[in-house]
Design an enzyme around this catalytic site. Sequence first.
Site, PDB file in Angstrom:
ATOM      1  N   SER A  67       0.823  -1.218   0.000  1.00 17.17           N
ATOM      2  CA  SER A  67       0.000   0.000   0.000  1.00 17.17           C
ATOM      3  C   SER A  67       0.856   1.268   0.000  1.00 17.17           C
ATOM      4  O   SER A  67       0.331   2.373  -0.045  1.00 17.17           O
ATOM      5  CB  SER A  67      -0.940   0.014   1.208  1.00 17.17           C
ATOM      6  OG  SER A  67      -0.209  -0.139   2.407  1.00 17.17           O
ATOM      7  N   ASN A 104      -1.854  -2.587  13.195  1.00 13.91           N
ATOM      8  CA  ASN A 104      -3.319  -2.439  13.156  1.00 13.91           C
ATOM      9  C   ASN A 104      -3.789  -1.204  13.917  1.00 13.91           C
ATOM     10  O   ASN A 104      -4.628  -0.443  13.422  1.00 13.91           O
ATOM     11  CB  ASN A 104      -3.992  -3.706  13.701  1.00 13.91           C
ATOM     12  CG  ASN A 104      -3.678  -4.922  12.841  1.00 13.91           C
ATOM     13  OD1 ASN A 104      -3.117  -4.777  11.754  1.00 13.91           O
ATOM     14  ND2 ASN A 104      -4.030  -6.100  13.317  1.00 13.91           N
ATOM     15  N   THR A 131     -40.927  26.400  -9.336  1.00 20.39           N
ATOM     16  CA  THR A 131     -41.239  25.056  -8.859  1.00 20.39           C
ATOM     17  C   THR A 131     -41.509  24.274 -10.139  1.00 20.39           C
ATOM     18  O   THR A 131     -42.034  24.837 -11.114  1.00 20.39           O
ATOM     19  CB  THR A 131     -42.475  25.012  -7.926  1.00 20.39           C
ATOM     20  OG1 THR A 131     -43.605  25.484  -8.661  1.00 20.39           O
ATOM     21  CG2 THR A 131     -42.290  25.869  -6.687  1.00 20.39           C
ATOM     22  N   HIS A 132     -41.088  23.028 -10.158  1.00 16.20           N
ATOM     23  CA  HIS A 132     -41.182  22.208 -11.384  1.00 16.20           C
ATOM     24  C   HIS A 132     -40.437  22.863 -12.558  1.00 16.20           C
ATOM     25  O   HIS A 132     -40.789  22.643 -13.711  1.00 16.20           O
ATOM     26  CB  HIS A 132     -42.638  21.951 -11.788  1.00 16.20           C
ATOM     27  CG  HIS A 132     -43.509  21.518 -10.660  1.00 16.20           C
ATOM     28  ND1 HIS A 132     -43.756  20.188 -10.368  1.00 16.20           N
ATOM     29  CD2 HIS A 132     -44.181  22.238  -9.720  1.00 16.20           C
ATOM     30  CE1 HIS A 132     -44.555  20.115  -9.304  1.00 16.20           C
ATOM     31  NE2 HIS A 132     -44.816  21.353  -8.887  1.00 16.20           N
ATOM     32  N   ASN A 159     -18.255  27.504 -22.411  1.00 14.38           N
ATOM     33  CA  ASN A 159     -18.873  26.399 -21.663  1.00 14.38           C
ATOM     34  C   ASN A 159     -18.656  26.529 -20.162  1.00 14.38           C
ATOM     35  O   ASN A 159     -17.566  26.852 -19.718  1.00 14.38           O
ATOM     36  CB  ASN A 159     -18.296  25.069 -22.150  1.00 14.38           C
ATOM     37  CG  ASN A 159     -18.637  24.804 -23.606  1.00 14.38           C
ATOM     38  OD1 ASN A 159     -19.702  25.193 -24.073  1.00 14.38           O
ATOM     39  ND2 ASN A 159     -17.735  24.167 -24.321  1.00 14.38           N
ATOM     40  N   GLU A 175     -20.083  22.121 -14.418  1.00 12.46           N
ATOM     41  CA  GLU A 175     -20.334  20.799 -15.011  1.00 12.46           C
ATOM     42  C   GLU A 175     -19.438  19.737 -14.382  1.00 12.46           C
ATOM     43  O   GLU A 175     -19.878  18.636 -14.056  1.00 12.46           O
ATOM     44  CB  GLU A 175     -20.066  20.823 -16.522  1.00 12.46           C
ATOM     45  CG  GLU A 175     -21.110  21.556 -17.319  1.00 12.46           C
ATOM     46  CD  GLU A 175     -20.736  21.587 -18.797  1.00 12.46           C
ATOM     47  OE1 GLU A 175     -21.362  20.870 -19.580  1.00 12.46           O
ATOM     48  OE2 GLU A 175     -19.809  22.322 -19.161  1.00 12.46           O
ATOM     49  N   TYR A 234      -9.257  -6.604  12.779  1.00 14.35           N
ATOM     50  CA  TYR A 234      -8.646  -6.071  11.554  1.00 14.35           C
ATOM     51  C   TYR A 234      -8.612  -7.130  10.454  1.00 14.35           C
ATOM     52  O   TYR A 234      -8.321  -8.295  10.690  1.00 14.35           O
ATOM     53  CB  TYR A 234      -7.208  -5.593  11.833  1.00 14.35           C
ATOM     54  CG  TYR A 234      -6.516  -5.121  10.567  1.00 14.35           C
ATOM     55  CD1 TYR A 234      -6.654  -3.805  10.128  1.00 14.35           C
ATOM     56  CD2 TYR A 234      -5.786  -6.005   9.775  1.00 14.35           C
ATOM     57  CE1 TYR A 234      -6.062  -3.382   8.949  1.00 14.35           C
ATOM     58  CE2 TYR A 234      -5.185  -5.589   8.594  1.00 14.35           C
ATOM     59  CZ  TYR A 234      -5.337  -4.274   8.190  1.00 14.35           C
ATOM     60  OH  TYR A 234      -4.767  -3.861   7.013  1.00 14.35           O
ATOM     61  N   LYS A 290      -8.100   3.604   2.025  1.00 15.41           N
ATOM     62  CA  LYS A 290      -7.332   4.840   1.850  1.00 15.41           C
ATOM     63  C   LYS A 290      -7.566   5.551   0.528  1.00 15.41           C
ATOM     64  O   LYS A 290      -7.769   6.773   0.497  1.00 15.41           O
ATOM     65  CB  LYS A 290      -5.853   4.565   2.058  1.00 15.41           C
ATOM     66  CG  LYS A 290      -5.563   4.320   3.516  1.00 15.41           C
ATOM     67  CD  LYS A 290      -4.232   3.702   3.784  1.00 15.41           C
ATOM     68  CE  LYS A 290      -4.304   2.974   5.100  1.00 15.41           C
ATOM     69  NZ  LYS A 290      -5.238   1.801   5.109  1.00 15.41           N
TER      70      LYS A 290
END
Length: 461
Positions: free
Chosen positions: A27, A114, A159-160, A289, A294, A321, A329
Amino acid sequence: MTAPSKKLSSARLTQPTNAFVEEFTASVQFDQRLFRQDIAGSIAHATMLASVDILSDQERDQIINGLKTILTEIEEGNFEWSIAQEDVHMNIEARLIALIGEVGKKLHTGRSRNDQVATDVRLYLRDMVTPIASELKRLQMALLDVAEREAETILPGFTHLQTAQPVTFGHHMMAWYEMLVRDAERLTDCGKRINSLPLGAAALAGTTFAIDRKMTAELLGFERICQNSLDAVSDRDFVIEFNSFASLLMMHLSRFSEELIIWSSAQFDFVDLGDAFCTGSSIMPQKKNPDVPELIRGKTSRVYGNLFNLLTLMKNQPLAYNKDNQEDKEPLFDTIDTLLGSLRVYADMMAAITVKADNMRQAALRGYATATDLADYLVRKGVAFRDAHEVVGLAVAFGIEHNKDLSELSLEELQNFSAQISADVFDVLTLEGSVAARDHLGGTAPKQVKLAVARARQSLS
Ligand code: ARG
């Protein structure tokens, strides 16, 4: 990554690890990010061990000096991370032993990876709460500035996604602000549960040494101590809780982004996001854009994905563990990075936004936004609300047929729908009259927006 050196944890195994398994199970590629916390945790652990006479003061000092040297090496880019040492913990420990010799081997007394990794992750996440909270606050401040500036600006409320009633832009901004207040509260709240010390739990059952967990907790600034060793090393609910907070916050930013995207379209043209926050198209020369909103809408799905990843990671794990936990992570780091980046760019973008008040006003004038005001007016003249609703519906239909807003109908035309209507009706049919009339706590009146901004500034400071 460098070639394998002697492993710290393999005496029991007679065969060397398969080269790919070594890489597959390591890791260090991603957990090296925890080096500061790992070193801080080890310094506290060594200090505690010396205070209960498990280490001599001299041994403690040698260990601490060695760890400080390693910290400098890593910070200066002079540290060689090795896949063979699997993770950040063993890389640092192996380097410590290489630097200071035999005494370095005593550091891991009364400790396990651990409880060490659980401590590191908690420390790291705790360290991230402050920068996240301050970026969030910066965005809140930017919203307050826009809200104050645009307290009188009128746009159609929806609304809507259909024109409903006029609202002030400041009021609209304060709606997003309120959501962020709750997000900030959630962050603070989950910060409390992050801030608990696992060290001392050792592998799973605690340790046979007479350790002083209270001291370790104080040295590391933990407000609480995990009360059960099995729980301390195994649960990652604090990571999930943080990701839940992050998901809610991203959900808010994503909804908000959706509005900014719609509002910056040529069809709405309510806001200008500023060139610094947009990009052009490689083929269509006219394009500007709204990439930032976005992308934030898109990144929200990553954070949701991380949440689901973590929830699923935990659901099958028996105590205590399991190696599965190593998978916590990457989603956690990804969520932190995504959230920090999103908040940062959002705060800057909102500070640069331009509001097109005329376009908003024109839009509010279309769509019969003051129809409810007319109904309320009739109620005040003694008409029952349901009857008033019907009268106004007929008046709107008439307006649509003749292509006129309610405020553009003549008094005579309006009186055809109800004899209760008199000249004062035009006070309520204007956009300004409509918003100013909603003058109570939580209402859209400019006066209320200014009060709300003032309250918010008070509580943010
Ligand atoms: N790299 C491991 C993790 O991230 C550290 C703990 C490993 N403990 C163990 N007994 N294998 O969770």
